[in-house]
Write an enzyme that holds these catalytic residues in place. Structure first.
Site, PDB file in Angstrom:
ATOM      1  N   ARG A  24       0.828  -1.213   0.000  1.00  0.00           N
ATOM      2  CA  ARG A  24       0.000   0.000   0.000  1.00  0.00           C
ATOM      3  C   ARG A  24       0.857   1.256   0.000  1.00  0.00           C
ATOM      4  O   ARG A  24       0.562   2.218  -0.701  1.00  0.00           O
ATOM      5  CB  ARG A  24      -0.974   0.000   1.183  1.00  0.00           C
ATOM      6  CG  ARG A  24      -2.083  -1.045   1.030  1.00  0.00           C
ATOM      7  CD  ARG A  24      -2.997  -1.073   2.224  1.00  0.00           C
ATOM      8  NE  ARG A  24      -2.226  -1.395   3.423  1.00  0.00           N
ATOM      9  CZ  ARG A  24      -2.554  -1.026   4.651  1.00  0.00           C
ATOM     10  NH1 ARG A  24      -3.633  -0.325   4.880  1.00  0.00           N
ATOM     11  NH2 ARG A  24      -1.803  -1.369   5.677  1.00  0.00           N
ATOM     12  N   ASN A  42      -6.242  -2.852   2.197  1.00  0.00           N
ATOM     13  CA  ASN A  42      -6.228  -4.305   2.292  1.00  0.00           C
ATOM     14  C   ASN A  42      -7.662  -4.814   2.325  1.00  0.00           C
ATOM     15  O   ASN A  42      -8.561  -4.103   2.783  1.00  0.00           O
ATOM     16  CB  ASN A  42      -5.521  -4.761   3.571  1.00  0.00           C
ATOM     17  CG  ASN A  42      -4.021  -4.563   3.520  1.00  0.00           C
ATOM     18  OD1 ASN A  42      -3.418  -4.523   2.456  1.00  0.00           O
ATOM     19  ND2 ASN A  42      -3.408  -4.445   4.680  1.00  0.00           N
TER      20      ASN A  42
END
Length: 97
Positions: A24, A42
């Site tokens: 990320r 996520n």
């Protein structure tokens, strides 16, 4: 007269070893470098999903970088959904959720 660049929005989901490997953060850094906006998070399925918006050519570069992934990740595949031309950006930056 210079043509106005096409602004697009694309949903994405990345499969593989993409959680717990700074994926990320990698997306946010690349989003900022490419001057695209959107978000990444996520999922409960062990994937990473998000939305990217920006000039069409920059979004394509971002999509290629998703396939590469962060140094410790392993990207098995990327799925893209709902790519569309939009009138204006819906986000002001690229963020991790």
């Amino acid at each position: 007269m210079t043509p106005t660049p096409s602004i697009v929005s694309t949903g994405f989901e990345v499969f593989g070893k993409v959680q717990g490997v700074w994926f990320r953060k990698y997306c946010v850094e690349n989003g900022n470098k490419l001057r695209v906006v959107g978000w990444v998070r996520n999922t409960d399925r062990g994937t990473v999903e998000g939305i990217v918006q920006g000039e069409a050519d920059q979004v394509e570069v971002f999509k290629q970088r998703l396939k590469t992934g962060s140094p410790k990740s392993r990207v098995d595949r990327c799925e893209y959904t709902s790519q569309a031309t939009i009138a204006k950006l819906e986000y002001s930056n690229f963020e991790k959720r």
